[in-house]
Motif scaffolding. Sequence first.
Motif, PDB file in Angstrom:
ATOM      1  N   ASP A 111      69.212   5.042 -32.745  1.00 26.82           N
ATOM      2  CA  ASP A 111      70.616   5.422 -32.985  1.00 26.82           C
ATOM      3  C   ASP A 111      69.780   5.414 -35.039  1.00 26.82           C
ATOM      4  O   ASP A 111      70.856   5.598 -35.417  1.00 26.82           O
ATOM      5  CB  ASP A 111      71.486   3.901 -33.408  1.00 26.82           C
ATOM      6  N   GLU A 112      69.106   5.558 -34.812  1.00 28.45           N
ATOM      7  CA  GLU A 112      68.774   6.067 -37.177  1.00 28.45           C
ATOM      8  C   GLU A 112      69.211   4.877 -37.566  1.00 28.45           C
ATOM      9  O   GLU A 112      69.893   5.537 -38.948  1.00 28.45           O
ATOM     10  CB  GLU A 112      69.409   7.407 -37.448  1.00 28.45           C
ATOM     11  N   THR A 113      69.519   3.466 -37.184  1.00 24.75           N
ATOM     12  CA  THR A 113      70.321   3.222 -37.850  1.00 24.75           C
ATOM     13  C   THR A 113      69.544   1.266 -38.058  1.00 24.75           C
ATOM     14  O   THR A 113      68.317   1.000 -36.896  1.00 24.75           O
ATOM     15  CB  THR A 113      71.764   2.799 -37.580  1.00 24.75           C
ATOM     16  N   VAL A 114      69.933  -0.108 -38.672  1.00 25.20           N
ATOM     17  CA  VAL A 114      69.070  -0.904 -38.786  1.00 25.20           C
ATOM     18  C   VAL A 114      70.036  -1.911 -38.712  1.00 25.20           C
ATOM     19  O   VAL A 114      71.306  -1.935 -39.333  1.00 25.20           O
ATOM     20  CB  VAL A 114      68.238  -1.407 -39.675  1.00 25.20           C
ATOM     21  N   GLY A 115      70.033  -3.081 -39.059  1.00 30.37           N
ATOM     22  CA  GLY A 115      71.590  -4.168 -38.996  1.00 30.37           C
ATOM     23  C   GLY A 115      70.297  -5.502 -39.434  1.00 30.37           C
ATOM     24  O   GLY A 115      69.677  -5.950 -39.052  1.00 30.37           O
ATOM     25  N   ARG A 149      69.624  -1.732 -47.513  1.00 32.67           N
ATOM     26  CA  ARG A 149      70.147  -1.199 -45.849  1.00 32.67           C
ATOM     27  C   ARG A 149      68.980   0.153 -45.574  1.00 32.67           C
ATOM     28  O   ARG A 149      68.995   0.490 -44.924  1.00 32.67           O
ATOM     29  CB  ARG A 149      70.988  -1.398 -45.250  1.00 32.67           C
ATOM     30  N   GLU A 150      69.683   0.395 -46.573  1.00 35.92           N
ATOM     31  CA  GLU A 150      68.928   2.443 -46.838  1.00 35.92           C
ATOM     32  C   GLU A 150      67.257   2.391 -46.533  1.00 35.92           C
ATOM     33  O   GLU A 150      66.977   2.909 -46.470  1.00 35.92           O
ATOM     34  CB  GLU A 150      69.725   3.043 -48.021  1.00 35.92           C
ATOM     35  N   ARG A 151      66.765   1.469 -47.570  1.00 35.99           N
ATOM     36  CA  ARG A 151      65.306   1.382 -47.646  1.00 35.99           C
ATOM     37  C   ARG A 151      65.208   0.693 -46.460  1.00 35.99           C
ATOM     38  O   ARG A 151      63.546   1.439 -45.703  1.00 35.99           O
ATOM     39  CB  ARG A 151      65.618   0.460 -49.236  1.00 35.99           C
ATOM     40  N   ALA A 152      66.202  -0.020 -45.991  1.00 37.08           N
ATOM     41  CA  ALA A 152      65.172  -1.095 -45.081  1.00 37.08           C
ATOM     42  C   ALA A 152      65.243  -0.011 -43.907  1.00 37.08           C
ATOM     43  O   ALA A 152      63.867   0.921 -42.726  1.00 37.08           O
ATOM     44  CB  ALA A 152      66.074  -1.854 -44.461  1.00 37.08           C
ATOM     45  N   VAL A 153      66.173   0.777 -43.627  1.00 32.94           N
ATOM     46  CA  VAL A 153      66.478   2.947 -42.580  1.00 32.94           C
ATOM     47  C   VAL A 153      64.791   3.366 -43.213  1.00 32.94           C
ATOM     48  O   VAL A 153      64.146   3.616 -41.945  1.00 32.94           O
ATOM     49  CB  VAL A 153      67.730   3.008 -42.522  1.00 32.94           C
ATOM     50  N   GLN A 154      65.030   3.723 -44.262  1.00 29.22           N
ATOM     51  CA  GLN A 154      63.955   4.466 -44.645  1.00 29.22           C
ATOM     52  C   GLN A 154      62.095   4.110 -44.095  1.00 29.22           C
ATOM     53  O   GLN A 154      61.612   4.926 -43.157  1.00 29.22           O
ATOM     54  CB  GLN A 154      63.328   4.481 -46.180  1.00 29.22           C
TER      55      GLN A 154
END
Length: 135
Positions: free
Chosen positions: A47-51, A27-32
Amino acid sequence: MSDLSNLLLLLALGAIVGLWLKLSVARERAVQEARQQCQRHGLQLLDETVGLRGVRLRRVNGLRMIERCYGFEVSIDGHDREPGRLWMIGNALSSLSLPTIELLPHEEAAARALPAPTGNVVRLRPRPRTDDRLN
């Protein structure tokens, strides 16, 4: 028999914790990746996030691999929220879906006055904006 059941319970708990940690790193890699793609396309990642939206099997070079779909929201001009999605296999981006920018009528006329692009590019007309979408 009690020792065997305790051992199996401990192994199952360890597997769940390991899977959770692996998905957190993914998930952190997807945010990057979402942040990089938004910068590249001139969008703002909200929101600097992904789900995580879905997981599916995909065949790549004859091998079945797990592909994860992450959803996020972006803004084109700071006053709107548009959905975006990215699909990742491992740590690599496999597909990306971002909103398109709609042109105003005078901008559309100016864009049509430009010379036709060469190659395999096909111009599409902008979709009409509808505000009656379900959220």
